[in-house]
Write a protein that holds these residues in place. Structure first.
Motif, PDB file in Angstrom:
ATOM      1  N   HIS A 225       0.855  -1.187   0.000  1.00  0.00           N
ATOM      2  CA  HIS A 225       0.000   0.000   0.000  1.00  0.00           C
ATOM      3  C   HIS A 225       0.895   1.243   0.000  1.00  0.00           C
ATOM      4  O   HIS A 225       1.866   1.302   0.749  1.00  0.00           O
ATOM      5  N   TYR A 226       0.561   2.200  -0.841  1.00  0.00           N
ATOM      6  CA  TYR A 226       1.351   3.434  -0.944  1.00  0.00           C
ATOM      7  C   TYR A 226       0.487   4.621  -0.553  1.00  0.00           C
ATOM      8  O   TYR A 226      -0.704   4.660  -0.878  1.00  0.00           O
ATOM      9  N   LEU A 227       1.120   5.564   0.132  1.00  0.00           N
ATOM     10  CA  LEU A 227       0.411   6.779   0.507  1.00  0.00           C
ATOM     11  C   LEU A 227       1.386   7.946   0.325  1.00  0.00           C
ATOM     12  O   LEU A 227       2.419   8.004   0.981  1.00  0.00           O
ATOM     13  N   ALA A 228       1.046   8.841  -0.593  1.00  0.00           N
ATOM     14  CA  ALA A 228       1.910   9.995  -0.865  1.00  0.00           C
ATOM     15  C   ALA A 228       1.257  11.249  -0.295  1.00  0.00           C
ATOM     16  O   ALA A 228       0.061  11.457  -0.474  1.00  0.00           O
ATOM     17  N   VAL A 229       2.041  12.062   0.416  1.00  0.00           N
ATOM     18  CA  VAL A 229       1.537  13.311   0.999  1.00  0.00           C
ATOM     19  C   VAL A 229       2.423  14.445   0.546  1.00  0.00           C
ATOM     20  O   VAL A 229       3.650  14.325   0.595  1.00  0.00           O
ATOM     21  N   SER A 230       1.817  15.556   0.161  1.00  0.00           N
ATOM     22  CA  SER A 230       2.622  16.721  -0.165  1.00  0.00           C
ATOM     23  C   SER A 230       1.773  17.977  -0.203  1.00  0.00           C
ATOM     24  O   SER A 230       0.550  17.904  -0.346  1.00  0.00           O
ATOM     25  N   ASP A 231       2.444  19.112  -0.096  1.00  0.00           N
ATOM     26  CA  ASP A 231       1.762  20.376  -0.330  1.00  0.00           C
ATOM     27  C   ASP A 231       2.121  20.897  -1.725  1.00  0.00           C
ATOM     28  O   ASP A 231       1.855  22.040  -2.040  1.00  0.00           O
ATOM     29  N   ALA A 232       2.767  20.046  -2.522  1.00  0.00           N
ATOM     30  CA  ALA A 232       3.052  20.434  -3.907  1.00  0.00           C
ATOM     31  C   ALA A 232       1.730  20.601  -4.665  1.00  0.00           C
ATOM     32  O   ALA A 232       0.687  20.140  -4.207  1.00  0.00           O
ATOM     33  N   ALA A 233       1.803  21.265  -5.813  1.00  0.00           N
ATOM     34  CA  ALA A 233       0.596  21.448  -6.617  1.00  0.00           C
ATOM     35  C   ALA A 233      -0.012  20.085  -6.941  1.00  0.00           C
ATOM     36  O   ALA A 233       0.703  19.096  -7.105  1.00  0.00           O
ATOM     37  N   ALA A 234      -1.347  20.066  -7.050  1.00  0.00           N
ATOM     38  CA  ALA A 234      -2.046  18.805  -7.297  1.00  0.00           C
ATOM     39  C   ALA A 234      -1.493  18.096  -8.531  1.00  0.00           C
ATOM     40  O   ALA A 234      -1.249  16.888  -8.511  1.00  0.00           O
ATOM     41  N   ALA A 235      -1.261  18.866  -9.588  1.00  0.00           N
ATOM     42  CA  ALA A 235      -0.779  18.260 -10.831  1.00  0.00           C
ATOM     43  C   ALA A 235       0.606  17.636 -10.615  1.00  0.00           C
ATOM     44  O   ALA A 235       0.919  16.581 -11.180  1.00  0.00           O
ATOM     45  N   ASP A 236       1.424  18.289  -9.795  1.00  0.00           N
ATOM     46  CA  ASP A 236       2.769  17.766  -9.529  1.00  0.00           C
ATOM     47  C   ASP A 236       2.709  16.442  -8.771  1.00  0.00           C
ATOM     48  O   ASP A 236       3.433  15.502  -9.081  1.00  0.00           O
ATOM     49  N   LEU A 237       1.853  16.394  -7.761  1.00  0.00           N
ATOM     50  CA  LEU A 237       1.779  15.162  -6.982  1.00  0.00           C
ATOM     51  C   LEU A 237       1.211  14.027  -7.846  1.00  0.00           C
ATOM     52  O   LEU A 237       1.691  12.897  -7.787  1.00  0.00           O
ATOM     53  N   ASP A 238       0.229  14.352  -8.654  1.00  0.00           N
ATOM     54  CA  ASP A 238      -0.332  13.328  -9.533  1.00  0.00           C
ATOM     55  C   ASP A 238       0.726  12.836 -10.524  1.00  0.00           C
ATOM     56  O   ASP A 238       0.809  11.639 -10.817  1.00  0.00           O
ATOM     57  N   ALA A 239       1.546  13.774 -11.010  1.00  0.00           N
ATOM     58  CA  ALA A 239       2.620  13.390 -11.930  1.00  0.00           C
ATOM     59  C   ALA A 239       3.640  12.504 -11.212  1.00  0.00           C
ATOM     60  O   ALA A 239       4.154  11.535 -11.773  1.00  0.00           O
ATOM     61  N   PHE A 240       3.891  12.832  -9.939  1.00  0.00           N
ATOM     62  CA  PHE A 240       4.819  12.021  -9.152  1.00  0.00           C
ATOM     63  C   PHE A 240       4.296  10.587  -9.037  1.00  0.00           C
ATOM     64  O   PHE A 240       5.036   9.618  -9.216  1.00  0.00           O
ATOM     65  N   VAL A 241       3.013  10.462  -8.733  1.00  0.00           N
ATOM     66  CA  VAL A 241       2.425   9.131  -8.564  1.00  0.00           C
ATOM     67  C   VAL A 241       2.524   8.340  -9.870  1.00  0.00           C
ATOM     68  O   VAL A 241       2.913   7.169  -9.878  1.00  0.00           O
ATOM     69  N   ARG A 242       2.222   9.017 -10.991  1.00  0.00           N
ATOM     70  CA  ARG A 242       2.329   8.331 -12.290  1.00  0.00           C
ATOM     71  C   ARG A 242       3.766   7.898 -12.546  1.00  0.00           C
ATOM     72  O   ARG A 242       4.038   6.779 -12.975  1.00  0.00           O
ATOM     73  N   ALA A 243       4.698   8.788 -12.231  1.00  0.00           N
ATOM     74  CA  ALA A 243       6.107   8.491 -12.481  1.00  0.00           C
ATOM     75  C   ALA A 243       6.561   7.310 -11.621  1.00  0.00           C
ATOM     76  O   ALA A 243       7.242   6.400 -12.089  1.00  0.00           O
ATOM     77  N   PHE A 244       6.167   7.338 -10.338  1.00  0.00           N
ATOM     78  CA  PHE A 244       6.589   6.272  -9.433  1.00  0.00           C
ATOM     79  C   PHE A 244       6.029   4.928  -9.888  1.00  0.00           C
ATOM     80  O   PHE A 244       6.726   3.920  -9.917  1.00  0.00           O
ATOM     81  N   ARG A 245       4.746   4.940 -10.272  1.00  0.00           N
ATOM     82  CA  ARG A 245       4.106   3.681 -10.666  1.00  0.00           C
ATOM     83  C   ARG A 245       4.673   3.164 -11.982  1.00  0.00           C
ATOM     84  O   ARG A 245       4.648   1.955 -12.237  1.00  0.00           O
ATOM     85  N   GLY A 246       5.198   4.070 -12.796  1.00  0.00           N
ATOM     86  CA  GLY A 246       5.717   3.657 -14.099  1.00  0.00           C
ATOM     87  C   GLY A 246       7.175   3.246 -14.068  1.00  0.00           C
ATOM     88  O   GLY A 246       7.636   2.501 -14.934  1.00  0.00           O
ATOM     89  N   ALA A 247       7.911   3.710 -13.033  1.00  0.00           N
ATOM     90  CA  ALA A 247       9.357   3.493 -13.038  1.00  0.00           C
ATOM     91  C   ALA A 247       9.718   2.120 -12.507  1.00  0.00           C
ATOM     92  O   ALA A 247       8.947   1.494 -11.786  1.00  0.00           O
ATOM     93  N   SER A 248      10.913   1.658 -12.842  1.00  0.00           N
ATOM     94  CA  SER A 248      11.387   0.387 -12.306  1.00  0.00           C
ATOM     95  C   SER A 248      12.052   0.644 -10.958  1.00  0.00           C
ATOM     96  O   SER A 248      12.503   1.744 -10.666  1.00  0.00           O
ATOM     97  N   ALA A 249      12.063  -0.407 -10.139  1.00  0.00           N
ATOM     98  CA  ALA A 249      12.542  -0.262  -8.770  1.00  0.00           C
ATOM     99  C   ALA A 249      14.013  -0.614  -8.640  1.00  0.00           C
ATOM    100  O   ALA A 249      14.573  -1.312  -9.480  1.00  0.00           O
ATOM    101  N   ALA A 250      14.604  -0.142  -7.550  1.00  0.00           N
ATOM    102  CA  ALA A 250      15.959  -0.570  -7.212  1.00  0.00           C
ATOM    103  C   ALA A 250      15.932  -2.064  -6.990  1.00  0.00           C
ATOM    104  O   ALA A 250      15.047  -2.574  -6.328  1.00  0.00           O
ATOM    105  N   GLY A 251      16.856  -2.773  -7.537  1.00  0.00           N
ATOM    106  CA  GLY A 251      16.890  -4.220  -7.339  1.00  0.00           C
ATOM    107  C   GLY A 251      16.163  -4.946  -8.459  1.00  0.00           C
ATOM    108  O   GLY A 251      16.378  -6.126  -8.676  1.00  0.00           O
ATOM    109  N   ALA A 252      15.280  -4.241  -9.171  1.00  0.00           N
ATOM    110  CA  ALA A 252      14.555  -4.876 -10.257  1.00  0.00           C
ATOM    111  C   ALA A 252      15.456  -5.017 -11.485  1.00  0.00           C
ATOM    112  O   ALA A 252      15.191  -5.802 -12.364  1.00  0.00           O
ATOM    113  N   GLU A 253      16.499  -4.217 -11.511  1.00  0.00           N
ATOM    114  CA  GLU A 253      17.463  -4.344 -12.610  1.00  0.00           C
ATOM    115  C   GLU A 253      18.855  -4.129 -12.031  1.00  0.00           C
ATOM    116  O   GLU A 253      18.988  -3.567 -10.951  1.00  0.00           O
ATOM    117  N   PRO A 254      19.879  -4.566 -12.707  1.00  0.00           N
ATOM    118  CA  PRO A 254      21.226  -4.411 -12.179  1.00  0.00           C
ATOM    119  C   PRO A 254      21.555  -2.936 -11.942  1.00  0.00           C
ATOM    120  O   PRO A 254      21.042  -2.058 -12.638  1.00  0.00           O
TER     121      PRO A 254
END
Lengths: 256, 183
Positions: A225-254
């Motif tokens: 479960h993920y929970l992101a909190v910020s006072d950044a602009a709504a569009a920025d936080l939404d972009a962050f969530v999209r970016a995080f969900r789209g990116a590969s994780a540490a350990g998932a690749e060399p």
């Protein structure tokens, strides 16, 4: 007084916690009972042994220093501005907000679980900024941050590098949400801080909420479960969530 | 009725907090160290507890700041422990006063064993948390039963009987031939 009673009361007697009458009764019982007297002596000696200064511990100097640095200083905004320019504004806002939040928490009837969790997450975010306890492991390197949680949590959090998307990683820390120890990753967006909490849960509440000027986005992915909190602009936080969900994780690749 | 909660923000609040609460940091760490049984967790507990204490300092109505802080440390420890993996089996303990031992502990043997601080430390560390905490508060922090009751939210009578059990258990641990004889 019989021996069964004396067995418990002799401890209060030893600690000088009996009233005069009970004390006298105890003394009289001890005078006539070898078994209880022996027990009393044994415990008296044990108590003496426990007073050995070798068993005492004092707070480590490093802990003391760390706490002194983390409690808000007399001039929190000015001090933070010197050390950490990006946080000064957030800190001032957080100071004002804490009063509101705390009042709200005292006066308001208990909210349902989902609301309470969001309130707690926002409060954790604010507290981290306010107390300058934002980072336990300051690092922009996902391969440093991820292993830091080993042994501190019973799960491995997902740590992702989002610098290309405009969300540099600042580090991570341990926090407590809903009575459990959770990983908090800290990302930055311009002058704003994004706290990303995560813990194992398959069916946490999802969606977006606003609370006290903070935006909270929750989602579930791969048993976490993920929970992101910020006072950044709504569009920025939404972009962050999209970016995080789209990116590969540490350990998932060399690493390289 | 209480006034609305206020959070300390100015230099006065910070000094007041240091003067009344931070001077009990050794006591806070001592309790956390004995509850958590390792330094890293103890530091985490104290850090979290002090930040909480600071946050709630506006609601502190005076009284004994040491007792107030120790109660927060204790609550923080149990909160964090609840979040951690399940406690080990020997933390569960039946509330009966006694297992097998009938006779009183022999004072001389007890004295000899207890004189070994390492042995005493190990025996204390093996007690269940609810016994450890009352012993630490009583013997190390020299709290009265009333103060222990306030910190642990137990009744005074329960404090007394728990201390009695804790000491009997500690004495038995010390008299056991081998340290690994724990069930």
């Amino acid at each position: 007084m019989n021996c069964e009673e004396a067995r418990v009361l002799l401890h209060a007697y030893l600690d000088d916690e009996l009233d005069a009458a009970a004390s006298l009764a105890m003394a009289q019982h001890l005078a006539g009972c070898a078994g209880c007297t022996q027990r009393y002596r044994g415990h008296a000696r044990l108590q003496q042994a426990l007073r050995d200064p070798a068993l005492r511990v004092s707070a480590p100097a490093a802990l003391r220093a760390r706490l002194a640095a983390r409690l808000p200083a007399p001039q929190p905004a000015a001090r933070a501005a010197r050390r950490w320019p990006a946080l000064a504004a957030a800190l001032a806002a957080a100071l004002a907000l804490t009063v509101t939040l705390a009042t709200w928490q005292t006066l308001r009837p208990r909210a349902p679980a989902g609301d309470a969790l969001v309130a707690e997450a926002v409060s954790g975010h604010v507290r981290a900024l306010l107390a300058e306890h934002l980072l336990d492991v300051p690092s922009s390197d996902q391969h440093t941050v991820k292993p830091w949680f080993d042994g501190r949590l019973d799960y491995a959090p997902q740590v992702k590098d989002l610098v290309a998307e405009g969300f540099p990683l600042a580090g991570g820390r341990l926090d407590v949400l809903d009575g459990r120890r959770v990983a908090a990753l800290v990302y930055r967006r311009h002058r704003h801080v994004i706290n990303l909490y995560q813990w194992p849960a398959a069916d946490g509440e999802t969606g977006t909420r606003e609370r006290d000027g903070y935006r909270v986005v929750q989602w579930n992915e791969d048993g976490m479960h993920y929970l992101a909190v910020s006072d950044a602009a709504a569009a920025d936080l939404d972009a962050f969530v999209r970016a995080f969900r789209g990116a590969s994780a540490a350990g998932a690749e060399p690493a390289r | 009725m209480d006034l609305p909660f206020s959070t300390p923000a100015g230099p006065d609040a910070r000094s007041a907090f240091e003067a009344s609460v931070m001077r009990h940091l050794d006591a806070a760490y001592g309790l956390a160290r004995w509850l958590a049984r390792n330094e890293q967790d103890a530091e985490d507990v104290v850090q979290e507890a002090v930040l909480r204490a600071y946050r709630f300092f506006g609601g502190f109505r005076g009284g004994d700041a040491r007792v107030w802080l120790l109660a927060i440390v204790r609550n923080t420890f149990y909160t964090l422990r609840a979040a951690a993996p399940a406690p080990s089996a020997h933390d569960a303990f039946d509330e009966t006063l006694h297992g097998g031992e009938d006779g009183a502990p022999d004072p001389e043997t007890l004295l000899a064993r207890a004189a070994d601080a390492e042995r005493l430390r190990a025996a204390l560390a093996r007690l269940p948390a609810e016994y450890r905490e009352v012993l630490v508060l009583r013997e190390f922090e020299e709290c009265s039963y009333k103060e222990i009751a306030a910190i642990t939210q137990l009744k005074i009578g329960t404090v007394m009987s728990r201390l009695a059990r804790a000491r009997e258990r500690l004495a038995r641990c010390l008299l056991e031939p081998a340290a690994e004889a724990s069930p």
